[in-house]
Design an enzyme around this catalytic site. Structure first.
Site, PDB file in Angstrom:
ATOM      1  CE  LYS A 140       3.184  -6.012   3.799  1.00 14.74           C
ATOM      2  NZ  LYS A 140       2.710  -4.847   4.557  1.00 14.74           N
ATOM      3  CD  GLU A 159       8.000  -0.445   7.616  1.00 15.62           C
ATOM      4  OE1 GLU A 159       7.003  -1.096   7.243  1.00 15.62           O
ATOM      5  OE2 GLU A 159       8.280   0.697   7.194  1.00 15.62           O
ATOM      6  CD  GLU A 208       0.555  -1.442   8.048  1.00  9.16           C
ATOM      7  OE1 GLU A 208       0.272  -0.660   8.987  1.00  9.16           O
ATOM      8  OE2 GLU A 208       1.032  -1.048   6.967  1.00  9.16           O
ATOM      9  CG  ASP A 247       0.422  -4.036   2.071  1.00  6.55           C
ATOM     10  OD1 ASP A 247       0.548  -4.940   2.920  1.00  6.55           O
ATOM     11  OD2 ASP A 247       1.268  -3.132   1.910  1.00  6.55           O
ATOM     12  CG  ASP A 283      -0.371  -0.025   2.513  1.00  5.62           C
ATOM     13  OD1 ASP A 283       0.860  -0.170   2.611  1.00  5.62           O
ATOM     14  OD2 ASP A 283      -1.124   0.093   3.515  1.00  5.62           O
ATOM     15  CB  SER A 284       4.573   1.713  -0.088  1.00  6.77           C
ATOM     16  OG  SER A 284       4.798   0.565  -0.889  1.00  6.77           O
TER      17      SER A 284
HETATM   18  O1  KIV Z   1       3.520  -1.085   1.679  1.00  8.03           O
HETATM   19  C1  KIV Z   1       4.682  -1.523   1.628  1.00  8.03           C
HETATM   20  O2  KIV Z   1       5.431  -1.287   0.677  1.00  8.03           O
HETATM   21  C2  KIV Z   1       5.145  -2.336   2.741  1.00  8.03           C
HETATM   22  C3  KIV Z   1       6.601  -2.659   2.802  1.00  8.03           C
HETATM   23  C4  KIV Z   1       7.381  -1.455   3.083  1.00  8.03           C
HETATM   24  C5  KIV Z   1       6.888  -3.752   3.765  1.00  8.03           C
HETATM   25  O3  KIV Z   1       4.381  -2.710   3.556  1.00  8.03           O
END
Ligand code: KIV
Length: 286
Positions: free
Chosen positions: A132, A201, A134, A102, A63-64
């Site tokens: 994934k 992280e 969090e 994510d 989600d970055s």
């Molecule tokens: O969103 C993302 O890119 C991440 C990584 C930095 C682990 O969660």
């Protein structure tokens, strides 16, 4: 009705025929605990996925992308639809790495049932293998709920960017004893709930080492430790696309500089009428 992902049995990159190679599986990733380190990078587009796929065990549609692709101030505004569109592109561009997507902020926290609906939507729309999410011990029941219903889950603990408003920034975690204990408890809870891997992280190194030593699933470090079972970085960070990068990022290239130089040359050649030249123009037929 799926709008972003269609299986074409002749050409699909998700299940290409004939298969150029077998896609890695979640059990194969799990089995790498304590062995050859897992290589993971983020990918958001089809062409980048094609370039990264031969070198990576896992591609993360992070989600970055909120900041990296859309210029948003954080990951919080990212939507399920954004993740689905980019996830489908990354699956189409890969056939070796496990693709993990994510779950964006707000799509999974309220209940395990809501999380299942969101995760199922992402997997159906994209063809990715796993999601994934969090969070630590509080998310363990959700991780268990998804895994027991056939959805592989990667955890993400320590510095969790979706919680930036609670954490107050993106600084490293685990500097106090209380924080260190909490992060280790989180790692154990997510591991025992059935996650096939956990991103750790932005934590002080001994915590990452201790978590890696004491839990069963592979740990993937980012700003953590070389002792983790694998590493992940944001692709644009490691390629040097930004002027400023966090301390834990190593810039493996200066792509921003090289793009800038190429575009400067293009602009000069357009202005001087050196481009297009004879090689790039069509002559009339005799
Ligand atoms: O969103 C993302 O890119 C991440 C990584 C930095 C682990 O969660």
């Amino acid at each position: 009705m799926s709008t972003t992902y269609t299986i074409d049995t002749a050409t699909s990159r998700a299940t290409p025929t004939p298969a150029p190679m077998k896609r890695l599986t979640i059990p194969a990733i799990r089995a790498r605990k304590g062995r050859e380190p897992l290589v993971m990078l983020t990918a958001y587009t089809v062409r980048m996925a094609q370039l990264l796929d031969p070198h990576c065990d896992l591609l993360l549609v992070g989600d970055s992308l909120g900041q990296v692709i859309y210029g948003l101030p954080s990951t919080i505004p990212v939507t399920l639809e954004m993740m689905a569109a980019h996830g489908a592109a990354v699956v189409r561009g890969s056939y070796h790495a496990v693709v993990v997507i994510d779950m964006p902020f707000g799509s999974y926290e309220t209940s395990p049932e809501v999380a299942f609906e969101s995760a199922a939507y992402l997997l159906k729309e994209t063809g990715a293998a796993a999601v994934k999410l969090e969070g630590g011990a509080a998310m363990a029941p959700t991780v268990r709920f998804l895994v027991e219903r056939g959805i592989p889950v990667m955890g993400h603990i320590g510095l969790t960017p979706q919680a930036v408003n609670i954490l107050g920034g993106y600084g490293a975690r685990g500097r106090t004893q209380a924080e260190a204990t909490k992060i280790l408890d989180d790692a154990r809870a997510i591991d025992q709930a059935g996650a096939f891997g956990i991103v750790i992280e932005g934590v002080v190194e001994p915590i990452a080492v201790e978590a890696t030593r004491t839990i069963d699933c592979p740990t993937i470090g980012i700003g953590a430790s070389a002792q983790c079972d694998g590493q992940v970085l944001v692709i644009d960070d490691m390629l040097g696309m930004f002027d400023r990068t966090p301390r834990f990022v190593k810039r493996f290239d200066d792509l921003a500089g090289r793009i800038s130089a190429a575009v400067q040359t293009y602009a000069d050649e357009v202005r001087s009428r050196a481009f297009p030249g004879p090689e790039q123009t069509y002559a009339p037929k005799d």
